[in-house]
Design a protein around this motif. Sequence first.
Motif, PDB file in Angstrom:
ATOM      1  N   GLN A 143      14.070   6.810   4.356  1.00  0.00           N
ATOM      2  CA  GLN A 143      15.069   6.052   3.704  1.00  0.00           C
ATOM      3  C   GLN A 143      15.987   5.371   4.794  1.00  0.00           C
ATOM      4  OE1 GLN A 143      17.844   7.985   0.978  1.00  0.00           O
ATOM      5  NE2 GLN A 143      17.441   6.544  -0.426  1.00  0.00           N
ATOM      6  N   ALA A 144      16.575   6.216   5.787  1.00  0.00           N
ATOM      7  CA  ALA A 144      17.460   5.689   6.870  1.00  0.00           C
ATOM      8  C   ALA A 144      16.887   4.765   7.909  1.00  0.00           C
ATOM      9  CB  ALA A 144      17.964   6.990   7.383  1.00  0.00           C
ATOM     10  N   GLU A 145      15.402   5.229   8.339  1.00  0.00           N
ATOM     11  CA  GLU A 145      14.973   4.493   9.661  1.00  0.00           C
ATOM     12  C   GLU A 145      13.753   3.677   9.384  1.00  0.00           C
ATOM     13  OE1 GLU A 145      13.748   8.070  12.007  1.00  0.00           O
ATOM     14  OE2 GLU A 145      15.640   8.871  11.984  1.00  0.00           O
ATOM     15  N   VAL A 146      12.949   3.472   8.099  1.00  0.00           N
ATOM     16  CA  VAL A 146      11.954   2.863   7.889  1.00  0.00           C
ATOM     17  C   VAL A 146      12.280   1.527   6.983  1.00  0.00           C
ATOM     18  CG1 VAL A 146       9.638   2.844   7.433  1.00  0.00           C
ATOM     19  CG2 VAL A 146      10.611   4.900   8.481  1.00  0.00           C
ATOM     20  N   ASP A 147      12.368   0.443   7.670  1.00  0.00           N
ATOM     21  CA  ASP A 147      12.558  -0.549   6.626  1.00  0.00           C
ATOM     22  C   ASP A 147      11.663  -0.777   5.619  1.00  0.00           C
ATOM     23  OD1 ASP A 147      15.195  -1.052   7.881  1.00  0.00           O
ATOM     24  OD2 ASP A 147      14.501  -2.385   9.175  1.00  0.00           O
TER      25      ASP A 147
ATOM     26  N   ALA B 201      11.760   3.339  -1.037  1.00  0.00           N
ATOM     27  CA  ALA B 201      12.521   4.653  -1.561  1.00  0.00           C
ATOM     28  C   ALA B 201      12.473   4.612  -3.305  1.00  0.00           C
ATOM     29  CB  ALA B 201      13.964   4.599  -0.970  1.00  0.00           C
ATOM     30  N   GLU B 202      12.688   3.333  -3.785  1.00  0.00           N
ATOM     31  CA  GLU B 202      12.938   3.425  -5.135  1.00  0.00           C
ATOM     32  C   GLU B 202      11.540   3.910  -5.922  1.00  0.00           C
ATOM     33  OE1 GLU B 202      14.332  -0.092  -6.971  1.00  0.00           O
ATOM     34  OE2 GLU B 202      16.078  -0.134  -5.416  1.00  0.00           O
TER      35      GLU B 202
ATOM     36  N   GLU C  35       0.780  -1.234  -0.006  1.00  0.00           N
ATOM     37  CA  GLU C  35      -0.034   0.013  -0.024  1.00  0.00           C
ATOM     38  C   GLU C  35       0.882   1.344  -0.198  1.00  0.00           C
ATOM     39  OE1 GLU C  35      -3.955  -1.775   1.997  1.00  0.00           O
ATOM     40  OE2 GLU C  35      -2.608  -0.627   3.550  1.00  0.00           O
ATOM     41  N   ALA C  36       0.257   2.417  -0.119  1.00  0.00           N
ATOM     42  CA  ALA C  36       0.923   3.737  -0.179  1.00  0.00           C
ATOM     43  C   ALA C  36       0.401   4.818   0.435  1.00  0.00           C
ATOM     44  CB  ALA C  36       1.044   4.095  -1.633  1.00  0.00           C
TER      45      ALA C  36
ATOM     46  N   PRO D  35      13.449  16.096   3.624  1.00  0.00           N
ATOM     47  CA  PRO D  35      13.937  15.606   4.851  1.00  0.00           C
ATOM     48  C   PRO D  35      13.248  14.584   5.268  1.00  0.00           C
ATOM     49  CG  PRO D  35      13.792  18.019   4.975  1.00  0.00           C
ATOM     50  CD  PRO D  35      13.134  17.457   3.746  1.00  0.00           C
ATOM     51  N   LEU D  36      11.868  14.419   5.162  1.00  0.00           N
ATOM     52  CA  LEU D  36      11.046  13.195   5.343  1.00  0.00           C
ATOM     53  C   LEU D  36      11.539  11.988   4.622  1.00  0.00           C
ATOM     54  CD1 LEU D  36       8.566  11.905   6.833  1.00  0.00           C
ATOM     55  CD2 LEU D  36       7.358  12.613   4.963  1.00  0.00           C
ATOM     56  N   PHE D  37      11.826  12.255   3.120  1.00  0.00           N
ATOM     57  CA  PHE D  37      12.297  11.156   2.404  1.00  0.00           C
ATOM     58  C   PHE D  37      13.667  10.648   3.187  1.00  0.00           C
ATOM     59  CE2 PHE D  37      15.455   9.692  -0.754  1.00  0.00           C
ATOM     60  CZ  PHE D  37      14.652   8.784  -1.330  1.00  0.00           C
TER      61      PHE D  37
END
Length: 77
Positions: free
Chosen positions: A49-53, A57-58, A31-32, A43-45
């Motif tokens: 990308q760093a914290e949410v497995d 991101a692609e 889902e999205a 900054p949210l991206f």
Amino acid sequence: MPETTLDLRDVPPAERHPMIHSAFEALGSGEALEIVNDHEPKPLFYEFQAEVDAFDAENYDCERAEPGKFVATLPKV
């Protein structure tokens, strides 16, 4: 098509990220979450990308719909 849309333009900045994280966590795989913001949420991206497995991101997308309105799609794997 996003399952959930959050219009954050009238939400105080300090409340935005917690609200986004909560809505994203409630999504199922594949889902999205769509967010409408008053600025590009770069900054949210980077945070996702760093914290949410589960953040895909692609397939992230962000478009400027009009001045002061950015629409971003945050997909979940």
